[in-house]
Motif scaffolding. Structure first.
Motif, PDB file in Angstrom:
ATOM      1  N   GLU A  43      32.529  63.031  36.747  1.00 26.90           N
ATOM      2  CA  GLU A  43      33.707  63.700  36.188  1.00 26.90           C
ATOM      3  C   GLU A  43      33.923  65.098  36.772  1.00 26.90           C
ATOM      4  N   THR A  44      32.868  65.723  37.259  1.00 24.74           N
ATOM      5  CA  THR A  44      32.977  67.104  37.737  1.00 24.74           C
ATOM      6  C   THR A  44      33.956  67.243  38.903  1.00 24.74           C
ATOM      7  N   PRO A  45      33.857  66.437  39.970  1.00 24.09           N
ATOM      8  CA  PRO A  45      34.865  66.560  41.037  1.00 24.09           C
ATOM      9  C   PRO A  45      36.281  66.258  40.559  1.00 24.09           C
ATOM     10  N   ALA A  46      36.401  65.432  39.523  1.00 23.93           N
ATOM     11  CA  ALA A  46      37.729  65.094  39.004  1.00 23.93           C
ATOM     12  C   ALA A  46      38.404  66.307  38.383  1.00 23.93           C
ATOM     13  N   LEU A  47      37.637  67.308  38.015  1.00 20.99           N
ATOM     14  CA  LEU A  47      38.216  68.522  37.434  1.00 20.99           C
ATOM     15  C   LEU A  47      39.139  69.238  38.411  1.00 20.99           C
ATOM     16  N   LEU A  48      38.889  69.077  39.703  1.00 23.85           N
ATOM     17  CA  LEU A  48      39.725  69.748  40.703  1.00 23.85           C
ATOM     18  C   LEU A  48      41.083  69.078  40.905  1.00 23.85           C
ATOM     19  N   PHE A  49      41.249  67.845  40.435  1.00 26.07           N
ATOM     20  CA  PHE A  49      42.475  67.097  40.702  1.00 26.07           C
ATOM     21  C   PHE A  49      43.726  67.812  40.209  1.00 26.07           C
ATOM     22  N   SER A  50      43.738  68.168  38.937  1.00 25.82           N
ATOM     23  CA  SER A  50      44.965  68.759  38.392  1.00 25.82           C
ATOM     24  C   SER A  50      45.247  70.121  39.026  1.00 25.82           C
ATOM     25  N   ALA A  51      44.213  70.925  39.190  1.00 26.21           N
ATOM     26  CA  ALA A  51      44.412  72.250  39.791  1.00 26.21           C
ATOM     27  C   ALA A  51      44.890  72.128  41.232  1.00 26.21           C
ATOM     28  N   THR A  52      44.251  71.265  41.997  1.00 24.36           N
ATOM     29  CA  THR A  52      44.609  71.102  43.407  1.00 24.36           C
ATOM     30  C   THR A  52      46.016  70.532  43.550  1.00 24.36           C
ATOM     31  N   SER A  53      46.377  69.598  42.699  1.00 26.69           N
ATOM     32  CA  SER A  53      47.722  69.013  42.762  1.00 26.69           C
ATOM     33  C   SER A  53      48.794  70.067  42.506  1.00 26.69           C
ATOM     34  N   LEU A  54      48.572  70.906  41.509  1.00 25.13           N
ATOM     35  CA  LEU A  54      49.544  71.962  41.212  1.00 25.13           C
ATOM     36  C   LEU A  54      49.610  72.991  42.335  1.00 25.13           C
ATOM     37  N   ILE A  55      48.475  73.322  42.904  1.00 23.51           N
ATOM     38  CA  ILE A  55      48.445  74.282  44.007  1.00 23.51           C
ATOM     39  C   ILE A  55      49.204  73.729  45.209  1.00 23.51           C
ATOM     40  N   LEU A  56      48.986  72.450  45.518  1.00 24.81           N
ATOM     41  CA  LEU A  56      49.689  71.844  46.655  1.00 24.81           C
ATOM     42  C   LEU A  56      51.193  71.802  46.412  1.00 24.81           C
ATOM     43  N   LEU A  57      51.593  71.558  45.182  1.00 28.66           N
ATOM     44  CA  LEU A  57      53.019  71.572  44.852  1.00 28.66           C
ATOM     45  C   LEU A  57      53.607  72.970  45.058  1.00 28.66           C
ATOM     46  N   ALA A  58      52.888  73.990  44.618  1.00 28.51           N
ATOM     47  CA  ALA A  58      53.349  75.373  44.810  1.00 28.51           C
ATOM     48  C   ALA A  58      53.425  75.715  46.296  1.00 28.51           C
ATOM     49  N   TYR A  59      52.434  75.295  47.077  1.00 29.55           N
ATOM     50  CA  TYR A  59      52.445  75.556  48.517  1.00 29.55           C
ATOM     51  C   TYR A  59      53.648  74.883  49.178  1.00 29.55           C
ATOM     52  N   THR A  60      53.931  73.642  48.774  1.00 29.12           N
ATOM     53  CA  THR A  60      55.061  72.917  49.355  1.00 29.12           C
ATOM     54  C   THR A  60      56.373  73.617  49.015  1.00 29.12           C
ATOM     55  N   ASN A  61      56.504  74.091  47.779  1.00 27.58           N
ATOM     56  CA  ASN A  61      57.724  74.817  47.401  1.00 27.58           C
ATOM     57  C   ASN A  61      57.879  76.094  48.223  1.00 27.58           C
ATOM     58  N   ARG A  62      56.789  76.813  48.441  1.00 29.19           N
ATOM     59  CA  ARG A  62      56.844  78.031  49.267  1.00 29.19           C
ATOM     60  C   ARG A  62      57.282  77.678  50.692  1.00 29.19           C
ATOM     61  N   PHE A  63      56.710  76.609  51.226  1.00 26.68           N
ATOM     62  CA  PHE A  63      57.036  76.177  52.581  1.00 26.68           C
ATOM     63  C   PHE A  63      58.524  75.845  52.696  1.00 26.68           C
ATOM     64  N   LEU A  64      59.032  75.061  51.761  1.00 34.10           N
ATOM     65  CA  LEU A  64      60.438  74.654  51.825  1.00 34.10           C
ATOM     66  C   LEU A  64      61.380  75.848  51.694  1.00 34.10           C
ATOM     67  N   THR A  65      61.045  76.779  50.825  1.00 40.57           N
ATOM     68  CA  THR A  65      61.877  77.971  50.648  1.00 40.57           C
ATOM     69  C   THR A  65      61.906  78.811  51.917  1.00 40.57           C
ATOM     70  N   ILE A  66      60.741  79.047  52.496  1.00 36.20           N
ATOM     71  CA  ILE A  66      60.681  79.865  53.710  1.00 36.20           C
ATOM     72  C   ILE A  66      61.362  79.151  54.873  1.00 36.20           C
ATOM     73  N   ALA A  67      61.189  77.842  54.979  1.00 34.41           N
ATOM     74  CA  ALA A  67      61.847  77.089  56.053  1.00 34.41           C
ATOM     75  C   ALA A  67      63.367  77.214  55.947  1.00 34.41           C
ATOM     76  N   GLN A  68      63.891  77.171  54.731  1.00 30.41           N
ATOM     77  CA  GLN A  68      65.330  77.329  54.530  1.00 30.41           C
ATOM     78  C   GLN A  68      65.789  78.734  54.936  1.00 30.41           C
ATOM     79  N   ILE A  69      65.009  79.747  54.593  1.00 31.36           N
ATOM     80  CA  ILE A  69      65.347  81.126  54.969  1.00 31.36           C
ATOM     81  C   ILE A  69      65.339  81.275  56.491  1.00 31.36           C
ATOM     82  N   VAL A  70      64.342  80.687  57.153  1.00 38.67           N
ATOM     83  CA  VAL A  70      64.255  80.772  58.617  1.00 38.67           C
ATOM     84  C   VAL A  70      65.468  80.127  59.261  1.00 38.67           C
ATOM     85  N   ARG A  71      65.888  78.979  58.756  1.00 36.93           N
ATOM     86  CA  ARG A  71      67.062  78.315  59.321  1.00 36.93           C
ATOM     87  C   ARG A  71      68.306  79.210  59.212  1.00 36.93           C
ATOM     88  N   GLY A  72      68.477  79.837  58.060  1.00 38.26           N
ATOM     89  CA  GLY A  72      69.621  80.734  57.873  1.00 38.26           C
ATOM     90  C   GLY A  72      69.544  81.957  58.775  1.00 38.26           C
TER      91      GLY A  72
END
Length: 134
Positions: A6-35
């Motif tokens: 169960e211990t490694p499973a503890l990282l699942f929710s945290a890592t998933s949320l972090i990856l979602l935040a990273y993806t949102n940052r990436f998409l926002t910056i990519a849109q700014i660069v295009r503009g």
């Protein structure tokens, strides 16, 4: 030393949320660069080019943040598999590697945020100077 599956499973929710935040940052910056690129193509303003280079560095850092985050998640799952077949020592090392990857991802994230804050301060510096003169 033992490690529960169960211990490694503890990282699942945290890592998933972090990856979602990273993806949102990436998409926002990519849109700014295009503009900004469209604006630069029309105006050839040097400050826009500097800003695009700054954003390019941030995109590169986000890519590494995502890489280490995904690697952390992968190693967590692999560690659970290894623990499932009761290879304790290997499972402990794999979970340790997973936490190191997550730590690297968070460290790079801090670096990227620092660059972002400094860029915003540069943008706001002219407003502060105008406010001082009034």
């Amino acid at each position: 030393m033992t490690l529960n599956i169960e211990t490694p499973a503890l990282l699942f929710s945290a890592t998933s949320l972090i990856l979602l935040a990273y993806t949102n940052r990436f998409l926002t910056i990519a849109q700014i660069v295009r503009g900004l690129k469209k604006t630069y193509d029309m105006e050839h303003n040097k400050s826009i080019l500097i800003e695009i280079k700054n954003l390019n560095l941030r995109l590169t850092l986000i890519r590494y943040m995502q890489l280490f985050g995904v690697l952390s998640l992968f190693l967590s799952v692999f560690g659970m598999l290894v623990l499932f077949v009761e290879w304790q020592l290997i499972g402990i090392y794999i979970f340790g590697a997973s936490m190191l990857c997550l730590l690297a991802s968070l460290g790079i994230s801090f670096w990227e945020i620092s660059i972002s804050v400094n860029a915003l301060r540069v943008h706001l510096s002219d407003l502060i100077e105008k406010d001082k003169t009034n």
